[in-house]
Write a protein that holds these residues in place. Structure first.
Motif, short mmCIF file in Angstrom:
data_model
loop_
_atom_site.label_atom_id
_atom_site.label_comp_id
_atom_site.label_asym_id
_atom_site.label_seq_id
_atom_site.Cartn_x
_atom_site.Cartn_y
_atom_site.Cartn_z
N ASP A 1 0.84 -1.18 0.00
CA ASP A 1 0.00 0.00 0.00
C ASP A 1 0.88 1.23 0.00
O ASP A 1 1.81 1.36 0.78
CB ASP A 1 -0.95 -0.15 1.19
N GLU A 2 0.61 2.15 -0.87
CA GLU A 2 1.47 3.31 -1.10
C GLU A 2 1.61 4.18 0.14
O GLU A 2 2.69 4.67 0.46
CB GLU A 2 0.92 4.13 -2.26
N VAL A 3 0.52 4.39 0.88
CA VAL A 3 0.58 5.23 2.07
C VAL A 3 1.48 4.59 3.12
O VAL A 3 2.30 5.25 3.73
CB VAL A 3 -0.84 5.48 2.63
N GLY A 4 1.33 3.29 3.31
CA GLY A 4 2.16 2.60 4.29
C GLY A 4 3.63 2.65 3.94
O GLY A 4 4.48 2.81 4.80
N LEU A 5 3.95 2.52 2.67
CA LEU A 5 5.34 2.58 2.24
C LEU A 5 5.93 3.97 2.43
O LEU A 5 7.09 4.11 2.81
CB LEU A 5 5.48 2.16 0.78
N SER A 6 5.13 5.01 2.21
CA SER A 6 5.66 6.36 2.41
C SER A 6 5.94 6.60 3.89
O SER A 6 6.93 7.24 4.24
CB SER A 6 4.71 7.41 1.84
N ASP A 7 5.08 6.08 4.77
CA ASP A 7 5.33 6.21 6.20
C ASP A 7 6.61 5.48 6.59
O ASP A 7 7.43 6.00 7.34
CB ASP A 7 4.16 5.65 7.01
N LEU A 8 6.77 4.26 6.08
CA LEU A 8 7.97 3.49 6.38
C LEU A 8 9.20 4.19 5.81
O LEU A 8 10.23 4.28 6.49
CB LEU A 8 7.85 2.08 5.80
N SER A 9 9.11 4.70 4.61
CA SER A 9 10.25 5.40 4.01
C SER A 9 10.66 6.61 4.83
O SER A 9 11.84 6.88 4.99
CB SER A 9 9.90 5.84 2.58
N ARG A 10 9.69 7.32 5.38
CA ARG A 10 9.99 8.49 6.22
C ARG A 10 10.74 8.06 7.48
O ARG A 10 11.72 8.69 7.88
CB ARG A 10 8.69 9.23 6.56
N VAL A 11 10.30 6.97 8.11
CA VAL A 11 10.97 6.48 9.32
C VAL A 11 12.40 6.03 8.99
O VAL A 11 13.36 6.40 9.68
CB VAL A 11 10.18 5.32 9.97
N LEU A 12 12.54 5.25 7.92
CA LEU A 12 13.87 4.77 7.54
C LEU A 12 14.80 5.91 7.16
O LEU A 12 15.99 5.89 7.49
CB LEU A 12 13.76 3.75 6.41
N ALA A 13 14.27 6.93 6.47
CA ALA A 13 15.09 8.08 6.10
C ALA A 13 15.57 8.83 7.33
O ALA A 13 16.72 9.28 7.39
CB ALA A 13 14.30 9.01 5.18
N HIS A 14 14.70 8.93 8.33
CA HIS A 14 15.09 9.61 9.58
C HIS A 14 16.24 8.87 10.26
O HIS A 14 17.21 9.47 10.70
CB HIS A 14 13.88 9.72 10.52
N VAL A 15 16.13 7.57 10.32
CA VAL A 15 17.18 6.76 10.95
C VAL A 15 18.45 6.80 10.11
O VAL A 15 19.55 6.95 10.64
CB VAL A 15 16.68 5.30 11.16
#
Length: 131
Positions: A1-15
């Motif tokens: 799901d695109e929304v879920g992936l964008s949330d995950l991408s934001r978390v991973l980018a922060h880390v």
């Protein structure tokens, strides 16, 4: 799901943006705030028999990779995952200020501990009941 992936991408980018000790601490704090326990899990609970006090429990979160078999199986796919984890551990240790050599040593030590824990998890019988 695109929304879920964008949330995950934001978390991973922060880390992934951690470049020094302070930004690593910020990234870990960010994960805890999201209730994504990374290195440790935190829990506040009532101690046994003392219902007028609260205690903070801090404990290691366990294995980094979800399946203990990844650490134990001797195949090329799992070997690649373990090497990726070794590189990740090395980078995290470098971010805390260790030299490259010391970070590599610490990463190897951490990985040895995880392999030992994975073997323990593999030996412990499941507590799940079959239906």
């Amino acid at each position: 799901d695109e929304v879920g992936l964008s949330d995950l991408s934001r978390v991973l980018a922060h880390v992934d943006s951690a470049v020094d000790e302070k930004s690593l601490a910020d990234a870990l704090t960010y994960l805890v705030v999201l209730n994504l326990q990374s290195l440790f899990s935190f829990k506040v609970n009532l101690p046994t028999g003392q219902h007028d006090k609260y205690s903070l429990y801090l404990k290691p979160s366990g294995l980094t990779m979800a399946n203990p078999a990844i650490y134990i199986r001797q195949d090329s796919q799992n070997a690649l995952l373990v090497e990726d984890l070794r590189a990740h551990f090395t980078r995290i240790n470098q971010l805390t200020g260790l030299s490259s050599a010391a970070a590599a040593t610490a990463a190897n030590n951490s990985l040895q501990i995880e392999v030992m824990l994975a073997k323990f998890h593999a030996e412990v019988p499941s507590t799940e009941w079959a239906a």
